[in-house]
Design a protein around this motif. Structure first.
Motif, PDB file in Angstrom:
ATOM      1  N   ASN A 148       0.845  -1.199   0.000  1.00  0.00           N
ATOM      2  CA  ASN A 148       0.000   0.000   0.000  1.00  0.00           C
ATOM      3  C   ASN A 148       0.878   1.245   0.000  1.00  0.00           C
ATOM      4  N   ARG A 149       0.304   2.335  -0.561  1.00  0.00           N
ATOM      5  CA  ARG A 149       1.017   3.622  -0.561  1.00  0.00           C
ATOM      6  C   ARG A 149       1.439   3.966   0.864  1.00  0.00           C
ATOM      7  N   ARG A 162      -0.589   1.082   6.871  1.00  0.00           N
ATOM      8  CA  ARG A 162      -1.947   0.547   6.726  1.00  0.00           C
ATOM      9  C   ARG A 162      -1.903  -0.909   6.269  1.00  0.00           C
TER      10      ARG A 162
HETATM   11  P1  ATR Z   1     -11.834   1.657  -0.986  1.00  0.00           P
HETATM   12  O1  ATR Z   1     -13.071   1.375  -0.196  1.00  0.00           O
HETATM   13  O2  ATR Z   1     -12.070   1.906  -2.455  1.00  0.00           O
HETATM   14  O3  ATR Z   1     -10.749   0.666  -0.751  1.00  0.00           O
HETATM   15  P2  ATR Z   1     -10.363   3.472   0.685  1.00  0.00           P
HETATM   16  O4  ATR Z   1     -10.673   2.703   1.921  1.00  0.00           O
HETATM   17  O5  ATR Z   1     -10.361   4.963   0.732  1.00  0.00           O
HETATM   18  O6  ATR Z   1     -11.343   3.095  -0.474  1.00  0.00           O
HETATM   19  O7  ATR Z   1      -8.938   2.964   0.146  1.00  0.00           O
HETATM   20  C1  ATR Z   1      -8.377   3.432  -1.047  1.00  0.00           C
HETATM   21  C2  ATR Z   1      -7.120   2.622  -1.322  1.00  0.00           C
HETATM   22  O8  ATR Z   1      -6.543   3.076  -2.557  1.00  0.00           O
HETATM   23  C3  ATR Z   1      -6.033   2.793  -0.272  1.00  0.00           C
HETATM   24  O9  ATR Z   1      -5.280   1.614  -0.217  1.00  0.00           O
HETATM   25  C4  ATR Z   1      -5.222   3.949  -0.841  1.00  0.00           C
HETATM   26  O10 ATR Z   1      -3.918   4.039  -0.372  1.00  0.00           O
HETATM   27  P3  ATR Z   1      -3.590   4.821   1.031  1.00  0.00           P
HETATM   28  O11 ATR Z   1      -4.067   3.914   2.127  1.00  0.00           O
HETATM   29  O12 ATR Z   1      -2.127   4.987   1.038  1.00  0.00           O
HETATM   30  O13 ATR Z   1      -4.363   6.106   0.951  1.00  0.00           O
HETATM   31  C5  ATR Z   1      -5.228   3.577  -2.295  1.00  0.00           C
HETATM   32  N1  ATR Z   1      -4.980   4.699  -3.215  1.00  0.00           N
HETATM   33  C6  ATR Z   1      -5.799   5.729  -3.483  1.00  0.00           C
HETATM   34  N2  ATR Z   1      -5.255   6.558  -4.413  1.00  0.00           N
HETATM   35  C7  ATR Z   1      -4.051   6.017  -4.729  1.00  0.00           C
HETATM   36  C8  ATR Z   1      -3.003   6.401  -5.625  1.00  0.00           C
HETATM   37  N3  ATR Z   1      -3.076   7.491  -6.379  1.00  0.00           N
HETATM   38  N4  ATR Z   1      -1.903   5.603  -5.691  1.00  0.00           N
HETATM   39  C9  ATR Z   1      -1.810   4.489  -4.938  1.00  0.00           C
HETATM   40  N5  ATR Z   1      -2.753   4.082  -4.070  1.00  0.00           N
HETATM   41  C10 ATR Z   1      -3.874   4.834  -3.966  1.00  0.00           C
END
Ligand code: ATR
Length: 287
Positions: free
Chosen positions: A155-156, A160
């Motif tokens: 994960n980014r 998490r």
């Molecule tokens: P969902 O219910 O769609 O999973 P969420 O709980 O907000 O929505 O989670 C979004 C996921 O997409 C997270 O893993 C987020 O990474 P972070 O936890 O670091 O925020 C990831 N995500 C969103 N935008 C991203 C991007 N541009 N590059 C990489 N990961 C991204």
């Protein structure tokens, strides 16, 4: 002649206007001869508890829950299925005599698409799961139950991923890390994109070395044609790259089964949604 009023169902989320669920459930209802209506409810977070209560007070029979309400809905349901408890999130509610039942059909939908539709045998495979949000959480339980060799969550925000891996650690062989710590010394059998990056047309920064000629890359997001992730995967030489249409239709079929006690045939519905560029705003007429 006494014609019964149709049972009411809806999908609730924010935003919701592009949801395909009314179309999918409309086709299911037509195919199985079920008397129901299915609409979209656009509800922001602050109004979610009141709206969900109103829907069921007014006789609604079931809801699908989508972004951003899946975790809030979990707290709202009186009863929860085992798979909902494992995910701590729900995407389906059914009205029952003894209160609302919350279920999570996302993981089962993904597994049916991967195994039945795409022919992947998950046992002893190496799985890379990108993302640690609600979408990743929803599928981890069923994924680990299929006995992969291990699941690496990247994960980014690496912390998490670590937390999520810790939470699921007793269910299988799993580790969490940031994108820059992904094991890039070998190919994975399955690379699953559960981030919302595709919605921003962004590919998570994953080393191409994780992909090989037998790797199945699967984006839980879907759209017309390729997503940024499946395009990247094909360019990187993946054996196969798929978008999340199958998961969408299969999770809907699981919800339909919970509500109506009949499992629809997903094949014609999957074919229909893949061939269309936007959901019909009109739900196909039900009997
Ligand atoms: P969902 O219910 O769609 O999973 P969420 O709980 O907000 O929505 O989670 C979004 C996921 O997409 C997270 O893993 C987020 O990474 P972070 O936890 O670091 O925020 C990831 N995500 C969103 N935008 C991203 C991007 N541009 N590059 C990489 N990961 C991204």
């Amino acid at each position: 002649m006494n014609i019964a009023a149709p049972d009411r169902y809806a999908v609730i989320g924010y935003p919701i206007q592009h949801s395909w669920s009314p179309f999918i459930h409309g086709m299911f209802a037509q195919q199985t001869g079920q008397n129901l209506t299915y609409t979209r409810l656009e509800v922001p977070t602050e109004k979610f508890p009141a709206e969900i209560a109103r829907f069921f007070d007014e006789g609604g029979r079931g809801l699908n829950i989508t972004v951003p309400h899946k975790q809030a809905a979990y707290l709202f349901a009186r009863h929860r299925t085992r798979r909902a408890k494992i995910a701590s999130a729900i995407n389906t509610i059914a009205a029952q005599a003894d209160g609302l039942l919350g279920d999570n059909t996302d993981g089962a939908g993904l597994m049916t698409d991967l195994t039945t539709n795409l022919g992947l045998a998950l046992e002893n495979t190496r799985v890379l799961l990108l993302g640690a949000g609600g979408a990743a959480r929803g599928v981890l339980g069923p994924l680990l139950e299929a006995s992969p060799e291990y699941v690496e969550i990247a994960n980014r925000d690496g912390n998490r991923a670590l937390d999520l891996a810790e939470e699921f650690s007793r269910r299988g062989n799993i580790r969490g890390c940031g994108f820059d710590q992904i094991t890039a010394t070998h190919n994975f059998d399955l690379v699953l994109n559960a981030t919302s990056a595709s919605l921003q047309n962004i590919v998570p920064p994953v080393p191409a070395a994780v992909i090989g000629p037998t790797t199945l890359c699967y984006d839980m997001a879907y759209g017309v044609g390729d997503t940024a992730f499946t395009r990247w995967a094909n360019e990187a030489g993946a054996g196969r790259a798929e978008t999340g249409w199958g998961m969408l239709v299969e999770q809907a079929a699981e919800a339909f089964l919970l509500w109506r006690g009949v499992k629809p045939d997903t094949k014609p519905v999957l074919q229909a949604v893949k061939s269309m560029s936007a959901p019909d705003t009109e739900v196909p007429k039900v009997r």
